[in-house]
Every structure is written in structure tokens, then in C-alpha cells.
Write a protein that holds these residues in place. Structure first.
Motif, mmCIF file in Angstrom:
data_model
loop_
_atom_site.group_PDB
_atom_site.id
_atom_site.type_symbol
_atom_site.label_atom_id
_atom_site.label_comp_id
_atom_site.label_asym_id
_atom_site.label_seq_id
_atom_site.Cartn_x
_atom_site.Cartn_y
_atom_site.Cartn_z
ATOM 1 N N THR A 1 -44.230 19.206 -1.511
ATOM 2 C CA THR A 1 -43.790 19.994 -0.363
ATOM 3 C C THR A 1 -44.070 19.251 0.936
ATOM 4 O O THR A 1 -45.161 18.726 1.148
ATOM 5 C CB THR A 1 -44.520 21.352 -0.341
ATOM 6 O OG1 THR A 1 -44.228 22.041 -1.560
ATOM 7 C CG2 THR A 1 -44.081 22.193 0.843
ATOM 8 N N HIS A 2 -43.077 19.225 1.808
ATOM 9 C CA HIS A 2 -43.202 18.520 3.082
ATOM 10 C C HIS A 2 -44.096 19.275 4.070
ATOM 11 O O HIS A 2 -44.190 20.502 4.031
ATOM 12 C CB HIS A 2 -41.826 18.351 3.739
ATOM 13 C CG HIS A 2 -40.897 17.465 2.987
ATOM 14 N ND1 HIS A 2 -40.216 17.889 1.879
ATOM 15 C CD2 HIS A 2 -40.533 16.179 3.197
ATOM 16 C CE1 HIS A 2 -39.456 16.899 1.425
ATOM 17 N NE2 HIS A 2 -39.634 15.846 2.206
ATOM 18 N N ASN A 3 -44.698 18.532 4.966
ATOM 19 C CA ASN A 3 -45.417 19.109 6.092
ATOM 20 C C ASN A 3 -44.392 19.428 7.179
ATOM 21 O O ASN A 3 -44.270 18.711 8.181
ATOM 22 C CB ASN A 3 -46.484 18.130 6.603
ATOM 23 C CG ASN A 3 -47.277 18.684 7.773
ATOM 24 O OD1 ASN A 3 -47.106 19.825 8.190
ATOM 25 N ND2 ASN A 3 -48.144 17.854 8.326
ATOM 26 N N VAL A 4 -43.645 20.496 6.972
ATOM 27 C CA VAL A 4 -42.567 20.848 7.900
ATOM 28 C C VAL A 4 -43.108 21.219 9.271
ATOM 29 O O VAL A 4 -42.531 20.855 10.301
ATOM 30 C CB VAL A 4 -41.707 21.989 7.308
ATOM 31 C CG1 VAL A 4 -40.646 22.434 8.304
ATOM 32 C CG2 VAL A 4 -41.047 21.537 6.007
ATOM 33 N N TRP B 1 -43.761 27.887 15.430
ATOM 34 C CA TRP B 1 -42.440 28.453 15.106
ATOM 35 C C TRP B 1 -42.037 28.061 13.682
ATOM 36 O O TRP B 1 -41.560 28.903 12.907
ATOM 37 C CB TRP B 1 -41.401 27.956 16.107
ATOM 38 C CG TRP B 1 -40.030 28.533 15.866
ATOM 39 C CD1 TRP B 1 -39.538 29.714 16.329
ATOM 40 C CD2 TRP B 1 -38.988 27.944 15.062
ATOM 41 N NE1 TRP B 1 -38.250 29.912 15.876
ATOM 42 C CE2 TRP B 1 -37.892 28.834 15.091
ATOM 43 C CE3 TRP B 1 -38.876 26.765 14.334
ATOM 44 C CZ2 TRP B 1 -36.698 28.578 14.426
ATOM 45 C CZ3 TRP B 1 -37.698 26.508 13.654
ATOM 46 C CH2 TRP B 1 -36.625 27.412 13.703
ATOM 47 N N ALA B 2 -42.228 26.786 13.328
ATOM 48 C CA ALA B 2 -41.832 26.324 11.996
ATOM 49 C C ALA B 2 -42.622 27.045 10.901
ATOM 50 O O ALA B 2 -42.086 27.329 9.819
ATOM 51 C CB ALA B 2 -42.049 24.814 11.883
ATOM 52 N N MET B 3 -43.876 27.372 11.182
ATOM 53 C CA MET B 3 -44.713 28.009 10.169
ATOM 54 C C MET B 3 -44.161 29.365 9.740
ATOM 55 O O MET B 3 -44.319 29.775 8.584
ATOM 56 C CB MET B 3 -46.142 28.153 10.698
ATOM 57 C CG MET B 3 -47.130 28.673 9.667
ATOM 58 S SD MET B 3 -48.837 28.632 10.262
ATOM 59 C CE MET B 3 -49.147 26.872 10.326
ATOM 60 N N THR B 4 -43.492 30.048 10.637
ATOM 61 C CA THR B 4 -43.014 31.404 10.325
ATOM 62 C C THR B 4 -41.498 31.497 10.177
ATOM 63 O O THR B 4 -40.984 32.572 9.870
ATOM 64 C CB THR B 4 -43.469 32.385 11.409
ATOM 65 O OG1 THR B 4 -43.026 31.925 12.690
ATOM 66 C CG2 THR B 4 -44.984 32.517 11.410
ATOM 67 N N HIS B 5 -40.787 30.373 10.389
ATOM 68 C CA HIS B 5 -39.328 30.431 10.320
ATOM 69 C C HIS B 5 -38.707 29.471 9.314
ATOM 70 O O HIS B 5 -37.553 29.645 8.935
ATOM 71 C CB HIS B 5 -38.717 30.133 11.700
ATOM 72 C CG HIS B 5 -38.919 31.224 12.700
ATOM 73 N ND1 HIS B 5 -40.109 31.407 13.374
ATOM 74 C CD2 HIS B 5 -38.078 32.207 13.135
ATOM 75 C CE1 HIS B 5 -39.998 32.437 14.185
ATOM 76 N NE2 HIS B 5 -38.791 32.947 14.058
#
Length: 376
Positions: free
Chosen positions: A243-246, A23-27
């Protein structure tokens, strides 16, 4: 496959973990890099992750929770923050290369090893009492040995360090998520941990809990104070360049929620039960040396040596039979030297909340079959 290598990485995760990563990868975008919804959403998630960690590990301020790429990353920051060229460090006799190599890389550093017999908490503490003397820049100790599951007396060592005014770095790689990790109670300068082991997060994540002044090992953009060329002097920005590893943080947040819901103590008792059942079965088999502690001195991981069978061969043979274990020196030659297994290495078994009793019993029977075959 029966996976018994969770001390390296937990393989089975709560279903919420991969879903959160996806989810985080696309949002979500990058926190601190824009006032738009994806950027603000990422910033919110990162703070929620820090809050969850602060609750689990008793950190007084979520901003003191720093996202790292693994425990090794965090330990490098902690060691470099406290120890300079020519400094003096006291380490336990059971440290991983994630500690010994960064220390070794410091020019002219003096390393004192507070070594005590395996599973002898009193002996280990007495060694620290001898070695923590004036002029020591830092004490570094793992909470649990990654080879033998030896639970070291970190609370007493932390008290000793406070009394003698020496900062303490704790490597919680094998304890976070199963034992009580108390940053505030210990008064530690730093506590480092991976996200992908007992916290059930994805690989490429870790946490550094900071209670001391910090020295960055990575420099770059933080999304804050962009006009100046020095790294910010406040946390977590000072230690989170780039850049963070969100996506990883999203999964780690869900992993920590799983630990909080289930209870670290409950997970710990489950892992100890499985390890205990296996050890009971293996100790009855001639030709197997089981490294077993007592009186609460061991967590839910342990090692064995099989007479007449190379540990790497034993690990490979188990893999062929569908049992995933770790064999060799486990990146911890110092621990093997203390235990007298440097020449042989060991086969290590480690568990997670998702392993079952029947899996432990099948693994033990597989080892016994290998021993019987080796004797023919």
C-alpha cells in the motif's frame, strides 16, 4: 525555538503540505486497488506527484519516478540493482552511511574511494578519473555533503561515467529543491532523494528517479498483474510493492509545488546568505574553526568545531538556549575522515526557505557566548 537542522528534516512546511496530508487521509484510498472514486482519486494524485517530480528533475517519463519511504530506501534499490556479490564500486570520500552500509552489506564487494580534499572540486574529479576504470559496476556520489555542504562536481563526474560506460547513482539528499538536479542531462542510472528535506514534504517520503534496469528489494502486491508471482517488469509498479503512502505523496506534491513556485535557485541563494552571515560572525571569534568553501563549492549548510568543547555538549547547550542544530558525526564517518574531524565530530547548521537573517545572527551570537563561557 530557532530551527537550524533542515539538513536532517525541514520542520516548518508550507501550509499546503499538512492540509494536503490531512485531506488525503480522509478522502483517498489505495491507487490500483479499486475502480471507486477514492481509489481513482488516489491514482490521479500519485500520477500528479510523479509529473511534478519529472518536471522539477528533468525525467523524460513520470512513470520512472518511484515513491520510496526515504532516500535510504531508494539508494538500497539503486545499489542492489547495479552491484552484485564480488562487484566493484567507486564512491566519493563524502558519502553518508545510506550509501556505505548498503555497499558494505554486499558479499565480497570491492569499494574504491575517490577521495579529494574538502572543497577541492578539481581534486575530487581527478580522484574519480583515477578510480573509474574497466570493471567498475557503479559509481556512487552525493551531490552535496550532508556534513560540510561541499558541492561535488556531479556534472563532470556524470560526463566521465558516460564516456567510460559506467552507471552513476547520485544521492541528491542535500541538493533536491535547492540545486539543479538534472536526471536526463546527467544520464544517471538512478537519482535518490528524500521528500522531507529540501522538498518540504512529510517524513516517510522519498523519490527514486530511475534510468536503468531495476531490481526490487521489496516484493508483494502492486494492484497489477495479480495472477503472476513475479513482480511486474515495468515501473513504477516493479518497485512499489504494498500500500502506498498516499498521504505522504499528497504532502510531497504540495512541497514540490512550493519549490517550483519559489524557485530552487532563490531558495539556494537565501540559504547561502544566511550561512554566509553566520560564518562571517563566527570566523571573527577565536576558538572556532569554521569549515567554509569558496567559489561556489558550498551550499547553504556548514559545520564548525569549537576548541575545548565537545560537539555533542555544544549542541546540547545550544538546544537549551532555543537553537536546534545537529552535532556529532551526522551518519557520515567517511566524510569526517576525509576532513580530519572523525575524532571531534562537528556542529552543523542548516537552513530552509523559512529561516531569517535575525535568526542566523542570534544563533551565531549564542555560539560566541558558549565559547566565552568555556574559556572562563
Amino acid at each position: 525555538m530557532i530551527y537550524l537542522d533542515s539538513a536532517a528534516t525541514t520542520l516548518e512546511k508550507p501550509g499546503t503540505v499538512p492540509r494536503a496530508c490531512a485531506w488525503a487521509m480522509t478522502h483517498l484510498a489505495s491507487p490500483g486497488r479499486g475502480g471507486h472514486a477514492p481509489g481513482m482519486g488516489a491514482a490521479k494524485l500519485m500520477y500528479q506527484m510523479r509529473e511534478q517530480a519529472a518536471r522539477l528533475f528533468h525525467v523524460d517519463d513520470p512513470e520512472r519516478v518511484v515513491l520510496t519511504s526515504n532516500a535510504t530506501h531508494g539508494l538500497n534499490i539503486a545499489i542492489r540493482s547495479l552491484v552484485g556479490p564480488g562487484g566493484t564500486v567507486v564512491i566519493s570520500g563524502y558519502e553518508h552511511n545510506a550509501v556505505t552500509r548498503p555497499v558494505h552489506a554486499i558479499p565480497e564487494v570491492k569499494v574504491k574511494v575517490a577521495g579529494g580534499p574538502l572543497f577541492d572540486s578539481e581534486g575530487v574529479y581527478a580522484a574519480f578519473e583515477r578510480e573509474v576504470t574497466p570493471g567498475v559496476d557503479a559509481v556512487i556520489c552525493n551531490h552535496v555533503s550532508n556534513v560540510f555542504g561541499f558541492v561535488q562536481p556531479v556534472e563532470r563526474i556524470a560526463r566521465l561515467c558516460r564516456e567510460r560506460g559506467v552507471p552513476l547513482i547520485v544521492d541528491a539528499s542535500q541538493s533536491a529543491g535547492v540545486l539543479n538536479v538534472d536526471m536526463e542531462g546527467w544520464g544517471a542510472a538512478f537519482v535518490a532523494m528524500p521528500g522531507h528535506k529540501g522538498l518540504y514534504g512529510p517524513q516517510g517520503t522519498g523519490l527514486l528517479l530511475c534510468g536503468s534496469q531495476t531490481r526490487p528489494v521489496l516484493f508483494g502486491g502492486t494492484g497489477s498483474l495479480s495472477a503472476q508471482q513475479e513482480m511486474p517488469d515495468f515501473l513504477p509498479d516493479r518497485l512499489e510493492a504494498g500500500t502506498h503512502n498516499v498521504c505522504g505523496a499528497a504532502g510531497l506534491l504540495e512541497g514540490m509545488k512550493f519549490v517550483a513556485r519559489t524557485g530552487a535557485g532563490r531558495i539556494h541563494r537565501h540559504e547561502q546568505m544566511l550561512a554566509g552571515r553566520m560564518m562571517d560572525m563566527l570566523e571573527r571569534c577565536p576558538g572556532i574553526t569554521v569549515f567554509r568553501g569558496n567559489n561556489g563549492s558550498q551550499s547553504g549548510l556548514y559545520s564548525i568545531v569549537v576548541d575545548g568543547l565537545d560537539c555533542e555538549e555544544a549542541g546540547a547547550a545550544m538546544a537549551k538556549r532555543g537553537i536546534a542544530v545537529r552535532a556529532g558525526l551526522h551518519c557520515a564517518p567517511l566524510a569526517h575522515r576525509m576532513a580530519g574531524t572523525l575524532d571531534t565530530g562537528t556542529v552543523r547548521f542548516s537552513f530552509s526557505a523559512f529561516n531569517r537573517r535575525d535568526q542566523a545572527e542570534r544563533a551565531a551570537e549564542t555560539v560566541r557566548e558558549l565559547v566565552r563561557a568555556a574559556k572562563k
